[in-house]
Design a protein around this motif. Sequence first.
Motif, PDB file in Angstrom:
ATOM      1  N   LEU A 186      12.084   6.611   5.531  1.00 11.78           N
ATOM      2  CA  LEU A 186      13.044   6.490   4.446  1.00 11.78           C
ATOM      3  C   LEU A 186      12.680   7.507   3.379  1.00 11.78           C
ATOM      4  O   LEU A 186      11.641   7.403   2.727  1.00 11.78           O
ATOM      5  N   ASP A 187      13.527   8.509   3.206  1.00 12.15           N
ATOM      6  CA  ASP A 187      13.253   9.558   2.233  1.00 12.15           C
ATOM      7  C   ASP A 187      13.498   9.029   0.825  1.00 12.15           C
ATOM      8  O   ASP A 187      14.515   8.393   0.563  1.00 12.15           O
ATOM      9  N   ASN A 188      12.567   9.281  -0.085  1.00 14.21           N
ATOM     10  CA  ASN A 188      12.705   8.774  -1.446  1.00 14.21           C
ATOM     11  C   ASN A 188      12.824   9.894  -2.470  1.00 14.21           C
ATOM     12  O   ASN A 188      12.596   9.681  -3.648  1.00 14.21           O
ATOM     13  N   ASP A 189      13.147  11.099  -2.039  1.00 11.53           N
ATOM     14  CA  ASP A 189      13.335  12.259  -2.922  1.00 11.53           C
ATOM     15  C   ASP A 189      12.133  12.504  -3.824  1.00 11.53           C
ATOM     16  O   ASP A 189      12.274  12.839  -4.998  1.00 11.53           O
ATOM     17  N   GLY A 190      10.930  12.300  -3.331  1.00  9.36           N
ATOM     18  CA  GLY A 190       9.723  12.576  -4.095  1.00  9.36           C
ATOM     19  C   GLY A 190       9.394  11.548  -5.151  1.00  9.36           C
ATOM     20  O   GLY A 190       8.619  11.816  -6.075  1.00  9.36           O
ATOM     21  N   PHE A 191       9.984  10.347  -5.054  1.00 13.35           N
ATOM     22  CA  PHE A 191       9.743   9.313  -6.051  1.00 13.35           C
ATOM     23  C   PHE A 191       8.273   8.940  -6.123  1.00 13.35           C
ATOM     24  O   PHE A 191       7.687   8.844  -7.209  1.00 13.35           O
ATOM     25  N   CYS A 192       7.654   8.736  -4.972  1.00 16.13           N
ATOM     26  CA  CYS A 192       6.235   8.338  -4.949  1.00 16.13           C
ATOM     27  C   CYS A 192       5.364   9.417  -5.594  1.00 16.13           C
ATOM     28  O   CYS A 192       4.452   9.101  -6.363  1.00 16.13           O
ATOM     29  N   GLU A 193       5.635  10.672  -5.308  1.00 21.32           N
ATOM     30  CA  GLU A 193       4.852  11.753  -5.884  1.00 21.32           C
ATOM     31  C   GLU A 193       5.021  11.797  -7.396  1.00 21.32           C
ATOM     32  O   GLU A 193       4.062  12.028  -8.136  1.00 21.32           O
ATOM     33  N   ARG A 194       6.234  11.582  -7.902  1.00 23.03           N
ATOM     34  CA  ARG A 194       6.463  11.586  -9.348  1.00 23.03           C
ATOM     35  C   ARG A 194       5.736  10.428 -10.030  1.00 23.03           C
ATOM     36  O   ARG A 194       5.154  10.600 -11.103  1.00 23.03           O
ATOM     37  N   VAL A 195       5.782   9.249  -9.404  1.00 26.82           N
ATOM     38  CA  VAL A 195       5.090   8.099  -9.993  1.00 26.82           C
ATOM     39  C   VAL A 195       3.590   8.350 -10.024  1.00 26.82           C
ATOM     40  O   VAL A 195       2.915   8.081 -11.027  1.00 26.82           O
ATOM     41  N   MET A 196       3.027   8.868  -8.947  1.00 25.42           N
ATOM     42  CA  MET A 196       1.595   9.136  -8.901  1.00 25.42           C
ATOM     43  C   MET A 196       1.193  10.192  -9.931  1.00 25.42           C
ATOM     44  O   MET A 196       0.120  10.126 -10.520  1.00 25.42           O
ATOM     45  N   ALA A 197       2.081  11.183 -10.167  1.00 19.40           N
ATOM     46  CA  ALA A 197       1.773  12.217 -11.150  1.00 19.40           C
ATOM     47  C   ALA A 197       1.796  11.660 -12.570  1.00 19.40           C
ATOM     48  O   ALA A 197       1.079  12.141 -13.448  1.00 19.40           O
ATOM     49  N   GLU A 198       2.602  10.643 -12.830  1.00 16.39           N
ATOM     50  CA  GLU A 198       2.732  10.061 -14.164  1.00 16.39           C
ATOM     51  C   GLU A 198       1.632   9.040 -14.486  1.00 16.39           C
ATOM     52  O   GLU A 198       1.473   8.665 -15.643  1.00 16.39           O
ATOM     53  N   LEU A 199       0.898   8.597 -13.497  1.00 17.36           N
ATOM     54  CA  LEU A 199      -0.151   7.613 -13.747  1.00 17.36           C
ATOM     55  C   LEU A 199      -1.249   8.221 -14.612  1.00 17.36           C
ATOM     56  O   LEU A 199      -1.581   9.401 -14.472  1.00 17.36           O
ATOM     57  N   PRO A 200      -1.828   7.414 -15.518  1.00 20.59           N
ATOM     58  CA  PRO A 200      -2.925   7.959 -16.334  1.00 20.59           C
ATOM     59  C   PRO A 200      -4.153   8.187 -15.468  1.00 20.59           C
ATOM     60  O   PRO A 200      -4.337   7.535 -14.446  1.00 20.59           O
ATOM     61  N   PRO A 201      -4.990   9.115 -15.882  1.00 20.36           N
ATOM     62  CA  PRO A 201      -6.195   9.383 -15.076  1.00 20.36           C
ATOM     63  C   PRO A 201      -7.138   8.185 -15.115  1.00 20.36           C
ATOM     64  O   PRO A 201      -7.111   7.375 -16.043  1.00 20.36           O
TER      65      PRO A 201
END
Length: 122
Positions: free
Chosen positions: A37-52
Motif C-alpha cells: 500500500l503506497d503512502n506517498d512517503g507519509f512514513c518518511e515524513r513522519v519519521m523526519a519530523e520526530l524529535p531527536p
Amino acid sequence: MVITDGVVRPAPDTFGGDEPDFDTWLSQQLQFNEPHLDNDGFCERVMAELPPAPAKRAERRANRYQYGAVVAASAIVCWQFPLEEVLTVMAAQSISLYSLVGIGIVSSMAAMTGGILAARRG
C-alpha cells in the motif's frame, strides 16, 4: 476444535464439511501476501519530523535530579521523625509497636529505593 484434557483436537466431522482445522487456516492466513500500500512517503515524513532522541548526558542529568529529590525527601522525613524517642523506647522494650513501626519505615524506604533503581535500569 475440541479441547479435552487440556489438549486441542480437531472437531469430529459431524456435518461432513471440508472446513480445515484452525491451525491450517491460520497458517494460510499468515502466508497471504497483500499488495504493498503506497503512502506517498507519509512514513518518511513522519519519521523526519520526530524529535531527536535525547542524549545520554541529558538522561544522566535527569537521573541525578530524581535521585537528589528522593534523597532530599528522605532526609526531610528522617529529620521530622522522632528517631531519638523511638530508639529510646526500643532500647527499653525488646518488641514494641515503635520497633515495628521503625522496621516498617526502614523496609518501606528500602523497597522504594529498590523500586526506583529497578525502574531506572528497565
